[in-house]
Design a protein around this motif. Structure first.
Motif, PDB file in Angstrom:
ATOM      1  N   PRO A   1       0.942  -1.227   0.067  1.00 18.35           N
ATOM      2  CA  PRO A   1      -0.115   0.043  -0.157  1.00 18.35           C
ATOM      3  C   PRO A   1       0.912   1.261  -0.155  1.00 18.35           C
ATOM      4  O   PRO A   1       0.556   2.493  -0.745  1.00 18.35           O
ATOM      5  CB  PRO A   1      -0.739  -0.038   1.211  1.00 18.35           C
ATOM      6  CG  PRO A   1      -1.056  -1.575   1.400  1.00 18.35           C
ATOM      7  CD  PRO A   1       0.264  -2.318   1.027  1.00 18.35           C
ATOM      8  N   LEU A   2       1.998   1.089   0.607  1.00 22.68           N
ATOM      9  CA  LEU A   2       2.808   2.247   0.624  1.00 22.68           C
ATOM     10  C   LEU A   2       3.455   2.630  -0.669  1.00 22.68           C
ATOM     11  O   LEU A   2       3.498   3.831  -1.060  1.00 22.68           O
ATOM     12  CB  LEU A   2       4.063   2.087   1.736  1.00 22.68           C
ATOM     13  CG  LEU A   2       4.889   2.991   2.192  1.00 22.68           C
ATOM     14  CD1 LEU A   2       3.959   4.324   3.276  1.00 22.68           C
ATOM     15  CD2 LEU A   2       6.347   2.574   2.868  1.00 22.68           C
ATOM     16  N   TYR A   3       3.927   1.730  -1.370  1.00 27.06           N
ATOM     17  CA  TYR A   3       4.448   1.673  -2.810  1.00 27.06           C
ATOM     18  C   TYR A   3       3.233   2.293  -3.630  1.00 27.06           C
ATOM     19  O   TYR A   3       3.527   3.314  -4.468  1.00 27.06           O
ATOM     20  CB  TYR A   3       4.903   0.528  -3.258  1.00 27.06           C
ATOM     21  CG  TYR A   3       5.835   0.574  -4.462  1.00 27.06           C
ATOM     22  CD1 TYR A   3       5.837   1.320  -5.290  1.00 27.06           C
ATOM     23  CD2 TYR A   3       6.593  -0.729  -4.679  1.00 27.06           C
ATOM     24  CE1 TYR A   3       6.548   1.429  -6.430  1.00 27.06           C
ATOM     25  CE2 TYR A   3       7.369  -0.799  -5.743  1.00 27.06           C
ATOM     26  CZ  TYR A   3       7.399   0.090  -6.471  1.00 27.06           C
ATOM     27  OH  TYR A   3       8.216   0.259  -7.731  1.00 27.06           O
ATOM     28  N   ARG A   4       2.135   1.754  -3.491  1.00 33.76           N
ATOM     29  CA  ARG A   4       0.971   1.981  -4.414  1.00 33.76           C
ATOM     30  C   ARG A   4       0.453   3.633  -4.199  1.00 33.76           C
ATOM     31  O   ARG A   4       0.166   4.214  -5.103  1.00 33.76           O
ATOM     32  CB  ARG A   4      -0.445   1.148  -4.177  1.00 33.76           C
ATOM     33  CG  ARG A   4      -1.280   1.277  -5.171  1.00 33.76           C
ATOM     34  CD  ARG A   4      -2.439   0.079  -4.727  1.00 33.76           C
ATOM     35  NE  ARG A   4      -2.015  -1.312  -5.021  1.00 33.76           N
ATOM     36  CZ  ARG A   4      -1.803  -1.799  -6.067  1.00 33.76           C
ATOM     37  NH1 ARG A   4      -2.115  -1.341  -7.527  1.00 33.76           N
ATOM     38  NH2 ARG A   4      -1.356  -2.881  -6.405  1.00 33.76           N
ATOM     39  N   ASP A   5       0.401   3.868  -3.014  1.00 30.78           N
ATOM     40  CA  ASP A   5       0.080   5.326  -2.645  1.00 30.78           C
ATOM     41  C   ASP A   5       1.247   6.450  -3.450  1.00 30.78           C
ATOM     42  O   ASP A   5       1.002   7.458  -3.907  1.00 30.78           O
ATOM     43  CB  ASP A   5       0.032   5.732  -1.161  1.00 30.78           C
ATOM     44  CG  ASP A   5      -1.197   5.155  -0.603  1.00 30.78           C
ATOM     45  OD1 ASP A   5      -2.148   4.846  -1.495  1.00 30.78           O
ATOM     46  OD2 ASP A   5      -1.137   4.703   0.786  1.00 30.78           O
TER      47      ASP A   5
ATOM     48  N   GLN B   1       7.042   1.707   9.929  1.00 34.32           N
ATOM     49  CA  GLN B   1       6.649   3.170  10.647  1.00 34.32           C
ATOM     50  C   GLN B   1       5.771   3.950   9.655  1.00 34.32           C
ATOM     51  O   GLN B   1       5.622   5.171   9.848  1.00 34.32           O
ATOM     52  CB  GLN B   1       7.833   3.996  11.258  1.00 34.32           C
ATOM     53  CG  GLN B   1       8.325   3.209  12.549  1.00 34.32           C
ATOM     54  CD  GLN B   1       9.542   4.023  12.883  1.00 34.32           C
ATOM     55  OE1 GLN B   1       9.598   5.207  12.810  1.00 34.32           O
ATOM     56  NE2 GLN B   1      10.476   3.268  13.829  1.00 34.32           N
ATOM     57  N   GLY B   2       5.831   3.321   8.366  1.00 39.10           N
ATOM     58  CA  GLY B   2       4.817   4.059   7.450  1.00 39.10           C
ATOM     59  C   GLY B   2       5.620   5.047   6.575  1.00 39.10           C
ATOM     60  O   GLY B   2       5.214   5.820   5.970  1.00 39.10           O
ATOM     61  N   SER B   3       6.969   4.833   6.511  1.00 36.04           N
ATOM     62  CA  SER B   3       7.913   5.562   5.898  1.00 36.04           C
ATOM     63  C   SER B   3       8.404   4.955   4.578  1.00 36.04           C
ATOM     64  O   SER B   3       8.951   3.593   4.723  1.00 36.04           O
ATOM     65  CB  SER B   3       8.733   6.013   6.723  1.00 36.04           C
ATOM     66  OG  SER B   3       9.941   6.749   5.821  1.00 36.04           O
ATOM     67  N   ARG B   4       8.458   5.522   3.378  1.00 47.02           N
ATOM     68  CA  ARG B   4       8.925   4.985   2.187  1.00 47.02           C
ATOM     69  C   ARG B   4      10.428   5.592   1.799  1.00 47.02           C
ATOM     70  O   ARG B   4      10.903   5.494   0.906  1.00 47.02           O
ATOM     71  CB  ARG B   4       8.091   5.286   1.120  1.00 47.02           C
ATOM     72  CG  ARG B   4       8.012   6.743   0.500  1.00 47.02           C
ATOM     73  CD  ARG B   4       7.274   6.843  -0.765  1.00 47.02           C
ATOM     74  NE  ARG B   4       7.200   7.679  -1.363  1.00 47.02           N
ATOM     75  CZ  ARG B   4       8.332   8.072  -2.098  1.00 47.02           C
ATOM     76  NH1 ARG B   4       9.291   7.355  -2.477  1.00 47.02           N
ATOM     77  NH2 ARG B   4       8.271   9.402  -2.803  1.00 47.02           N
TER      78      ARG B   4
END
Length: 373
Positions: A268-272, A331-334
């Motif tokens: 999901p992180l990548y997709r966003d 931690q939700g960081s890319r």
């Protein structure tokens, strides 16, 4: 539908060498995208009339066999398996220590211990064991990145009945590939996401900085070789496909546009991040793996500079980055993740891969008719 209606609707490809060579409906190749593509994605592209690809980089031979057999269970259409032909990384303790030192502040920031850096990369070049797997499953196409395998291995691939495709980033590389037996040349422009296929030069950082665009590269390669050319880089809609054919291509390879499909194995992180991408938010960088590749810019590429001259050989840098990447993503960081993407990411559409393949072919066909008056 009458024969005449079908003829008017069916895409009339200006150069049919690639589709006729493989017996596929559309000259649209799914970029292999190891770790991001799936069996389901490849099968869906095949169902749409294109060439589905499996990125086999990092897979053990037995897994290659299992994966191809799974894909064969979903489609009876031609498929492509992709491998790397890079040189094995040299052991360079000084460079490895320097790389860990550069990452040390980030480890400290996330409360990580550099002692976590261990193990060996699973990204191995095409070898005897992988070749044996190919001989067993006999994909219609085997494609290579970073050149071609040694002549004896390549001969075995061709004896197995497989067509050979390989990436070129310069005219010299295209000529080299054709002279050594490649049936199809992938002309990879600088816009393309993922790793540069360059293999003849001695300074990847310098060569990445001067890599030609797809628009400039395709016609020059078309003038230099007789093999069918697949254009790759910055192509995500019918306009790009039509332009590639106008430049001399017989097909296109598309990667980033397919990452928007539900069958792609991205987080999901990548997709966003892809949804927010712009044409100027990707960068050519070697900080993730040690070889230049196009990815979405983030903190790591900005602070270490996109092309970092003192990193270890490919793919060694991935080992030291892995714990840091995992912690950041938790931690939700890319900001430490290699989110590969090409410059045409903003043109991506979220739809199933089969539907996207057919939509791309139809859009290209419409553009051909408009251009022909």
């Amino acid at each position: 539908m009458t024969a005449r209606q079908w003829a008017e609707k069916k895409p009339m490809w200006p150069d049919r060498r690639f589709v006729d060579l493989l017996g596929i409906e559309h000259p649209l190749v799914l970029a292999p995208m190891a770790g991001l593509g799936t069996v389901e994605l490849a099968a869906s592209v095949c169902a749409g009339g294109g060439l589905g690809s499996l990125g086999c980089v990092g897979l053990q031979p037995e897994t290659v066999i299992e994966t191809v057999e799974k894909l064969r269970g979903l489609t009876d259409k031609p498929i492509n398996t992709n491998f790397f032909c890079h040189s094995v990384a040299r052991v360079d303790r000084a460079r490895e220590a320097n790389w860990r030192d550069r990452l040390a502040p980030y480890y400290s920031e996330f409360g990580l211990d550099l002692a976590l850096v261990s193990g060996q990369s699973g990204i191995q070049p095409f070898d005897d064991a992988l070749c044996t797997a190919v001989e067993q499953v006999k994909p219609e196409v085997v494609s290579f990145h970073f050149g071609l395998p040694e002549p004896a291995l390549l001969a075995r691939v061709k004896t197995a009945g497989c067509r050979v495709m390989a990436s070129a980033t310069t005219v010299a590389e295209a000529r080299w590939l054709e002279s050594r037996g490649a049936d199809v040349i992938i002309a990879q422009g600088c816009e393309a996401g993922g790793h540069r296929g360059m293999f003849l030069g001695v300074n990847p950082e310098e060569e990445a900085a001067s890599q030609p665009s797809t628009m400039a590269l395709v016609p020059q390669i078309a003038d230099a070789v007789g093999a069918p050319i697949i254009a790759a880089g910055g192509i995500a809609d019918g306009r790009g496909i039509a332009a590639a054919f106008a430049l001399g291509a017989a097909g296109v390879q598309i990667g980033t546009a397919y990452l928007f499909c539900p069958e792609a194995a991205i987080s999901p992180l990548y997709r966003d991040a892809l949804r927010q991408a712009r044409a100027d938010t990707t960068v050519l960088t070697d900080v993730f793996t040690g070889r230049p590749a196009r990815a979405l810019s983030n903190r790591l590429t900005r602070e270490l500079r996109p092309l970092h001259g003192m990193k270890p050989d490919f793919p060694t840098p991935t080992l030291a980055l892995a714990p840091l990447r995992r912690k950041a993503e938790q931690q939700g960081s890319r900001e430490f993740s290699p989110h590969w993407a090409g410059q045409a990411a903003p043109l991506g559409r979220e739809m199933p891969a089969e539907a996207l393949t057919r939509a791309l072919a139809e859009a290209a066909s419409k553009r051909f008719r408009q251009l022909s008056g």
